[in-house]
Design an enzyme around this catalytic site. Structure first.
Site, PDB file in Angstrom:
ATOM      1  N   ASP A  77       0.837  -1.212   0.000  1.00  0.00           N
ATOM      2  CA  ASP A  77       0.000   0.000   0.000  1.00  0.00           C
ATOM      3  C   ASP A  77       0.866   1.254   0.000  1.00  0.00           C
ATOM      4  O   ASP A  77       1.978   1.247   0.538  1.00  0.00           O
ATOM      5  CB  ASP A  77      -0.898  -0.036   1.248  1.00  0.00           C
ATOM      6  CG  ASP A  77      -2.119   0.838   1.098  1.00  0.00           C
ATOM      7  OD1 ASP A  77      -2.308   1.433   0.026  1.00  0.00           O
ATOM      8  OD2 ASP A  77      -2.891   0.925   2.070  1.00  0.00           O
ATOM      9  N   ASN A 124     -10.797  -3.005  -6.380  1.00  0.00           N
ATOM     10  CA  ASN A 124     -10.001  -2.003  -7.104  1.00  0.00           C
ATOM     11  C   ASN A 124     -10.603  -1.594  -8.453  1.00  0.00           C
ATOM     12  O   ASN A 124     -10.195  -0.587  -9.041  1.00  0.00           O
ATOM     13  CB  ASN A 124      -8.556  -2.482  -7.306  1.00  0.00           C
ATOM     14  CG  ASN A 124      -7.695  -2.399  -6.059  1.00  0.00           C
ATOM     15  OD1 ASN A 124      -6.729  -3.136  -5.894  1.00  0.00           O
ATOM     16  ND2 ASN A 124      -8.033  -1.493  -5.147  1.00  0.00           N
ATOM     17  N   TRP A 125     -11.623  -2.335  -8.929  1.00  0.00           N
ATOM     18  CA  TRP A 125     -12.284  -1.930 -10.181  1.00  0.00           C
ATOM     19  C   TRP A 125     -12.962  -0.586 -10.035  1.00  0.00           C
ATOM     20  O   TRP A 125     -13.297   0.063 -11.021  1.00  0.00           O
ATOM     21  CB  TRP A 125     -13.327  -2.981 -10.604  1.00  0.00           C
ATOM     22  CG  TRP A 125     -12.756  -4.340 -10.890  1.00  0.00           C
ATOM     23  CD1 TRP A 125     -12.856  -5.430 -10.074  1.00  0.00           C
ATOM     24  CD2 TRP A 125     -12.022  -4.765 -12.051  1.00  0.00           C
ATOM     25  NE1 TRP A 125     -12.218  -6.509 -10.662  1.00  0.00           N
ATOM     26  CE2 TRP A 125     -11.703  -6.127 -11.877  1.00  0.00           C
ATOM     27  CE3 TRP A 125     -11.600  -4.126 -13.222  1.00  0.00           C
ATOM     28  CZ2 TRP A 125     -10.982  -6.867 -12.817  1.00  0.00           C
ATOM     29  CZ3 TRP A 125     -10.883  -4.852 -14.158  1.00  0.00           C
ATOM     30  CH2 TRP A 125     -10.580  -6.211 -13.957  1.00  0.00           C
ATOM     31  N   LEU A 177      -6.970  -5.350   7.148  1.00  0.00           N
ATOM     32  CA  LEU A 177      -6.647  -6.431   6.195  1.00  0.00           C
ATOM     33  C   LEU A 177      -7.246  -6.198   4.808  1.00  0.00           C
ATOM     34  O   LEU A 177      -6.790  -6.795   3.832  1.00  0.00           O
ATOM     35  CB  LEU A 177      -7.134  -7.781   6.724  1.00  0.00           C
ATOM     36  CG  LEU A 177      -6.245  -8.454   7.771  1.00  0.00           C
ATOM     37  CD1 LEU A 177      -6.867  -9.759   8.232  1.00  0.00           C
ATOM     38  CD2 LEU A 177      -4.849  -8.724   7.232  1.00  0.00           C
ATOM     39  N   GLU A 230       0.906 -13.353  12.176  1.00  0.00           N
ATOM     40  CA  GLU A 230       1.401 -12.165  12.871  1.00  0.00           C
ATOM     41  C   GLU A 230       1.266 -10.988  11.904  1.00  0.00           C
ATOM     42  O   GLU A 230       1.653 -11.097  10.736  1.00  0.00           O
ATOM     43  CB  GLU A 230       2.879 -12.346  13.271  1.00  0.00           C
ATOM     44  CG  GLU A 230       3.100 -13.430  14.301  1.00  0.00           C
ATOM     45  CD  GLU A 230       2.414 -13.133  15.642  1.00  0.00           C
ATOM     46  OE1 GLU A 230       2.271 -11.947  16.005  1.00  0.00           O
ATOM     47  OE2 GLU A 230       2.005 -14.100  16.312  1.00  0.00           O
TER      48      GLU A 230
HETATM   49  C1  FPP Z   1      -2.113   0.247  -3.219  1.00  0.00           C
HETATM   50  O1  FPP Z   1      -1.567   1.536  -3.255  1.00  0.00           O
HETATM   51  C2  FPP Z   1      -1.585  -0.514  -4.306  1.00  0.00           C
HETATM   52  C3  FPP Z   1      -2.322  -1.121  -5.275  1.00  0.00           C
HETATM   53  C4  FPP Z   1      -3.783  -1.065  -5.330  1.00  0.00           C
HETATM   54  C5  FPP Z   1      -1.685  -1.845  -6.356  1.00  0.00           C
HETATM   55  C6  FPP Z   1      -0.516  -2.678  -5.974  1.00  0.00           C
HETATM   56  C7  FPP Z   1       0.314  -2.808  -7.155  1.00  0.00           C
HETATM   57  C8  FPP Z   1       1.671  -2.770  -7.195  1.00  0.00           C
HETATM   58  C9  FPP Z   1       2.539  -2.686  -6.020  1.00  0.00           C
HETATM   59  C10 FPP Z   1       2.418  -2.803  -8.445  1.00  0.00           C
HETATM   60  C11 FPP Z   1       2.006  -3.793  -9.382  1.00  0.00           C
HETATM   61  C12 FPP Z   1       2.108  -5.178  -8.917  1.00  0.00           C
HETATM   62  C13 FPP Z   1       2.454  -6.139  -9.734  1.00  0.00           C
HETATM   63  C14 FPP Z   1       2.381  -7.568  -9.333  1.00  0.00           C
HETATM   64  C15 FPP Z   1       2.920  -5.803 -11.081  1.00  0.00           C
HETATM   65  P1  FPP Z   1      -2.545   2.754  -3.463  1.00  0.00           P
HETATM   66  O2  FPP Z   1      -2.626   3.037  -4.917  1.00  0.00           O
HETATM   67  O3  FPP Z   1      -3.862   2.465  -2.829  1.00  0.00           O
HETATM   68  O4  FPP Z   1      -1.782   3.881  -2.721  1.00  0.00           O
HETATM   69  P2  FPP Z   1      -2.428   5.057  -1.874  1.00  0.00           P
HETATM   70  O5  FPP Z   1      -3.172   4.416  -0.746  1.00  0.00           O
HETATM   71  O6  FPP Z   1      -1.224   5.831  -1.423  1.00  0.00           O
HETATM   72  O7  FPP Z   1      -3.306   5.834  -2.795  1.00  0.00           O
END
Ligand code: FPP
Length: 246
Positions: free
Chosen positions: A26, A74-75, A201, A213
């Site tokens: 995140d 996430n969509w 989570l 943990e």
């Molecule tokens: C959360 O950060 C992250 C995601 C929803 C995407 C996770 C993807 C990656 C780490 C890169 C791609 C992964 C692969 C396997 C290629 P956020 O966008 O919610 O960040 P924020 O909370 O700061 O807005």
């Protein structure tokens, strides 16, 4: 031997490693915002960090890593961002055939595939096939993944068996449910790491996390370094895991 001795010098007990680590990656968006960059730059940097962390986990001798790349929720993000993430995932899987596979990593995708494009589904099948005989760390990429969907899917499979008379409701056990999850056959995560100081989570491995943990850090995912990984493992090793006992 030198390597092992050297490894011990950083304070990790290599006889007490977590077998399975889950990671909620995140903070990509905030990382980008802090730099005046578009969110996509944060996701790109996050993908680069992921490669480094998987490589290091593999070197350390950790057997499984599950990373939350795209949730069933996430969509809801803007279409541009969803498209960027899907493209990043596609390229990651394609590239992983050469890079991570070269490092002996077994790559699997967990989650519901129905909603993914045929292009991504095909690349998942290719990458899984290409890496299935590797003997290093198993990397589960949680993609269109959500625990509630996963558990619902497992329940449907078991209900179908019951309808066919292959099992009776009273025969259903937690082990049967575990077996029908996308992670069936794998050990539950010992340690779940979430970056960026969000303390929840978010529908990630909720069944499997019963005795995990939990480790939360303020570090934003793109900044998560080998040193941060080692700190999380050492913190895990200081915890007293009782699994409900005394
Ligand atoms: C959360 O950060 C992250 C995601 C929803 C995407 C996770 C993807 C990656 C780490 C890169 C791609 C992964 C692969 C396997 C290629 P956020 O966008 O919610 O960040 P924020 O909370 O700061 O807005």
């Amino acid at each position: 031997m030198f390597f092992r001795k050297n490894k011990r010098e950083i304070g990790i007990d290599y006889d007490n490693l977590p077998v399975h680590i889950g990671v909620i990656m995140d903070g990509n968006g905030r990382w980008a915002k802090k730099r005046g960059l578009p969110r996509s730059a944060g996701h790109q940097a996050g993908a680069d960090t992921l490669k480094k962390i998987v490589t290091e986990c593999n070197k350390m001798g950790i057997k499984y890593i599950t990373v939350y790349a795209f949730s069933t929720e996430n969509w809801k993000r803007p279409k541009d961002e969803v498209d960027f993430l899907m493209n990043l995932l596609y390229n990651y899987l394609k590239d992983a055939e050469k890079t991570l596979a070269g490092e002996n990593v077994v790559i699997r995708a967990i989650g519901s595939r129905e909603e993914l494009s045929e292009k991504i589904r095909q690349q998942i099948r290719k990458t899984e096939e290409f890496t299935k005989n590797n003997t290093g760390i198993v990397m589960n990429i949680a993609l269109n993944y959500g625990s509630r969907e996963e558990i619902t899917n497992a329940v449907k499979i078991i209900a179908e068996k019951a309808v066919k008379g292959e099992c009776r409701p009273e025969d259903i056990t937690p082990e049967m449910i575990s077996e029908k999850l996308y992670t069936g056959g794998q050990p539950d995560p010992d340690l779940i790491i979430r970056t960026s100081h969000e303390l929840r989570l978010s529908n990630f491995m909720m069944w499997q996390a019963s005795y995990s943990e939990l480790y939360f850090t303020k570090t934003l995912w793109p900044d998560f370094s080998m040193r941060d990984l080692h700190a999380a493992v050492m913190e895990y090793q200081r915890r007293n895991r009782r699994f409900g006992g005394v």
